[in-house]
Design a protein around this motif. Sequence first.
Motif, PDB file in Angstrom:
ATOM      1  N   ASP A 156       4.745   3.199  -8.343  1.00  0.00           N
ATOM      2  CA  ASP A 156       5.706   2.825  -9.354  1.00  0.00           C
ATOM      3  C   ASP A 156       4.966   1.062  -9.829  1.00  0.00           C
ATOM      4  O   ASP A 156       5.184   0.635 -11.239  1.00  0.00           O
ATOM      5  N   VAL A 157       4.369   0.579  -8.963  1.00  0.00           N
ATOM      6  CA  VAL A 157       3.791  -0.730  -9.648  1.00  0.00           C
ATOM      7  C   VAL A 157       2.527  -0.631 -10.234  1.00  0.00           C
ATOM      8  O   VAL A 157       1.728  -1.464 -11.306  1.00  0.00           O
ATOM      9  N   LEU A 158       1.301  -0.158  -9.011  1.00  0.00           N
ATOM     10  CA  LEU A 158      -0.177   0.270  -9.400  1.00  0.00           C
ATOM     11  C   LEU A 158       0.117   1.368  -9.371  1.00  0.00           C
ATOM     12  O   LEU A 158      -1.282   1.743 -10.453  1.00  0.00           O
ATOM     13  N   ALA A 159       0.321   2.475 -10.060  1.00  0.00           N
ATOM     14  CA  ALA A 159       0.433   3.587 -11.052  1.00  0.00           C
ATOM     15  C   ALA A 159      -0.963   4.376 -10.375  1.00  0.00           C
ATOM     16  O   ALA A 159      -1.256   5.188 -11.292  1.00  0.00           O
ATOM     17  N   TRP A 160      -1.182   4.935  -9.070  1.00  0.00           N
ATOM     18  CA  TRP A 160      -2.144   5.093  -8.918  1.00  0.00           C
ATOM     19  C   TRP A 160      -1.063   6.833  -8.473  1.00  0.00           C
ATOM     20  O   TRP A 160       0.106   6.723  -8.983  1.00  0.00           O
ATOM     21  N   SER A 161      -1.956   7.738  -8.367  1.00  0.00           N
ATOM     22  CA  SER A 161      -1.453   9.339  -8.585  1.00  0.00           C
ATOM     23  C   SER A 161      -0.691   9.266  -7.146  1.00  0.00           C
ATOM     24  O   SER A 161      -0.908   9.366  -5.823  1.00  0.00           O
ATOM     25  N   ALA A 162      -0.018  10.829  -6.980  1.00  0.00           N
ATOM     26  CA  ALA A 162       0.404  10.875  -5.899  1.00  0.00           C
ATOM     27  C   ALA A 162      -1.402  10.862  -4.587  1.00  0.00           C
ATOM     28  O   ALA A 162      -1.029  10.645  -3.170  1.00  0.00           O
ATOM     29  N   VAL A 163      -2.361  11.804  -5.217  1.00  0.00           N
ATOM     30  CA  VAL A 163      -3.023  12.030  -4.617  1.00  0.00           C
ATOM     31  C   VAL A 163      -3.863  11.196  -4.153  1.00  0.00           C
ATOM     32  O   VAL A 163      -4.349  11.197  -2.520  1.00  0.00           O
ATOM     33  N   GLU A 164      -4.384   9.351  -4.907  1.00  0.00           N
ATOM     34  CA  GLU A 164      -4.797   8.933  -4.160  1.00  0.00           C
ATOM     35  C   GLU A 164      -3.457   7.923  -3.260  1.00  0.00           C
ATOM     36  O   GLU A 164      -4.256   7.577  -2.257  1.00  0.00           O
ATOM     37  N   VAL A 165      -2.127   7.938  -3.560  1.00  0.00           N
ATOM     38  CA  VAL A 165      -1.430   7.377  -1.915  1.00  0.00           C
ATOM     39  C   VAL A 165      -1.812   8.122  -1.113  1.00  0.00           C
ATOM     40  O   VAL A 165      -1.499   7.499  -0.355  1.00  0.00           O
ATOM     41  N   ALA A 166      -1.320   9.425  -0.827  1.00  0.00           N
ATOM     42  CA  ALA A 166      -1.420  10.016   0.498  1.00  0.00           C
ATOM     43  C   ALA A 166      -2.645   9.644   0.865  1.00  0.00           C
ATOM     44  O   ALA A 166      -2.908  10.033   2.150  1.00  0.00           O
ATOM     45  N   ALA A 167      -3.360   9.562  -0.100  1.00  0.00           N
ATOM     46  CA  ALA A 167      -5.392   9.551   1.107  1.00  0.00           C
ATOM     47  C   ALA A 167      -5.696   7.629   1.620  1.00  0.00           C
ATOM     48  O   ALA A 167      -5.664   7.902   2.162  1.00  0.00           O
ATOM     49  N   ALA A 168      -4.401   7.034   0.564  1.00  0.00           N
ATOM     50  CA  ALA A 168      -4.691   5.869   1.005  1.00  0.00           C
ATOM     51  C   ALA A 168      -4.282   5.566   2.709  1.00  0.00           C
ATOM     52  O   ALA A 168      -4.567   4.906   3.582  1.00  0.00           O
ATOM     53  N   LEU A 169      -2.974   6.500   2.712  1.00  0.00           N
ATOM     54  CA  LEU A 169      -1.978   6.166   3.591  1.00  0.00           C
ATOM     55  C   LEU A 169      -2.158   7.578   4.564  1.00  0.00           C
ATOM     56  O   LEU A 169      -1.064   7.665   5.621  1.00  0.00           O
ATOM     57  N   ASP A 170      -2.566   9.017   4.320  1.00  0.00           N
ATOM     58  CA  ASP A 170      -3.094   9.826   5.203  1.00  0.00           C
ATOM     59  C   ASP A 170      -1.765  10.222   5.559  1.00  0.00           C
ATOM     60  O   ASP A 170      -1.728  10.809   6.563  1.00  0.00           O
ATOM     61  N   LEU A 171      -1.338  10.684   3.575  1.00  0.00           N
ATOM     62  CA  LEU A 171       0.316  11.487   4.437  1.00  0.00           C
ATOM     63  C   LEU A 171      -0.754  12.413   3.399  1.00  0.00           C
ATOM     64  O   LEU A 171      -1.181  12.409   2.657  1.00  0.00           O
ATOM     65  N   SER A 172       0.133  14.057   3.691  1.00  0.00           N
ATOM     66  CA  SER A 172       0.242  15.057   2.773  1.00  0.00           C
ATOM     67  C   SER A 172       0.692  14.043   1.121  1.00  0.00           C
ATOM     68  O   SER A 172       1.526  13.727   1.597  1.00  0.00           O
ATOM     69  N   VAL A 173       0.041  15.471  -0.260  1.00  0.00           N
ATOM     70  CA  VAL A 173       0.831  14.832  -1.243  1.00  0.00           C
ATOM     71  C   VAL A 173       2.644  15.469  -0.896  1.00  0.00           C
ATOM     72  O   VAL A 173       3.033  14.362  -1.481  1.00  0.00           O
ATOM     73  N   ALA A 174       2.549  16.489  -0.546  1.00  0.00           N
ATOM     74  CA  ALA A 174       4.632  16.969  -0.399  1.00  0.00           C
ATOM     75  C   ALA A 174       4.803  15.128   0.342  1.00  0.00           C
ATOM     76  O   ALA A 174       6.203  15.055  -0.367  1.00  0.00           O
ATOM     77  N   ALA A 175       4.392  14.946   1.231  1.00  0.00           N
ATOM     78  CA  ALA A 175       5.323  13.449   2.370  1.00  0.00           C
ATOM     79  C   ALA A 175       4.848  12.318   1.232  1.00  0.00           C
ATOM     80  O   ALA A 175       6.145  12.009   1.347  1.00  0.00           O
TER      81      ALA A 175
END
Length: 349
Positions: A156-175
């Motif tokens: 919400d602040v940096l406007a990353w996509s869900a895929v980018e966030v999941a990759a950065a935090l080692d999460l699944s996109v669903a998580a």
Amino acid sequence: MGDLESNEGFAALVEPHRRELLAHCYRMLGSVQDAEDMVQETFLRAWRAQDGFEGRASLRTWLYRIATNVCLTALASSPRRPLPTGLGQPPSDPTGQLESRPELPWLEPLPDELVWGRHEPAPDEEVVSRESVRLAFVAALQHLTAQQRAVLILRDVLAWSAVEVAAALDLSVAAANSSLQRARAHLASVRAGRAERGSDPVAGGGLVAEFARAFESYDVARIAELLTADAVWEMPPFTGWYSGSAEIARLIETQCPASGPGDIRMVRTAANGQPVLALYMRGDDGVHRAFQLQQLTVRDGRVAHVACYFDTALFDAFGLPAVLPPAGSADLLLRHEAGAERGVLAQPG
């Protein structure tokens, strides 16, 4: 790797990102000192890992990924940093005993100069928006888990996509999406519980100057007039908080060590994109020493919220002296005149 292969080249590439990374780490941690330490740790880890940087993402994105995970590691062993209003207790009696908890990690202000420098950037140059570091927003973030905080800031602040966030935090996109939903819902409930209303984007300099003059004159009635009827006053490390202009006036009359005009001198600076008044209290020897920082939220032409920080070590983060020179003398405080109506205010003669 090009310029990343030399110390000077690496520093030249990463240094332009320091201010925005500082703001990012501050949102995550709520502490200026901790944020500065985490930015240094980010650069160190980036330097050590530069051989693994393949350029598939931008350098900026790569640094944000490192910074986010550095902060998550720090948060694993560090409790949240609340303000007194975040402790869950009702408003306090302004005439009652003050309870101090200096051992608790309290939310700290973020000096504007560390993020935006002394000159206002052009709108297309401002990579950190003031809304993204507003005190109310950062305080609300403290109610989220570390992972929720990271996901919400990245989305919400940096406007990353869900895929980018999941990759950065080692999460699944669903998580990542589930964590974002929970974070948004929790943040909305916190804000609703506080009946939060928007602050003026740029607080009127005239109001802030008048507020400072009222304190320097020790005119408690005038201070109350400049507050909204439902104003909130809190002052870590004291655990109490106070609601309503009349109650706040009683607090000042009862608890403030000033006794009359001249006991207080004010210097204006800014933090979190909001005005801050550094209050210096006169001692028995006539010297004005650092006493507290008052961070103001302005709404509808009045002061709606005051966060008073009694940790005088924060004065150093703002580049403010521990002791003021005699009133009327030329001094270095004018270096804070770095924007509209910033600098020394109403120094009594």
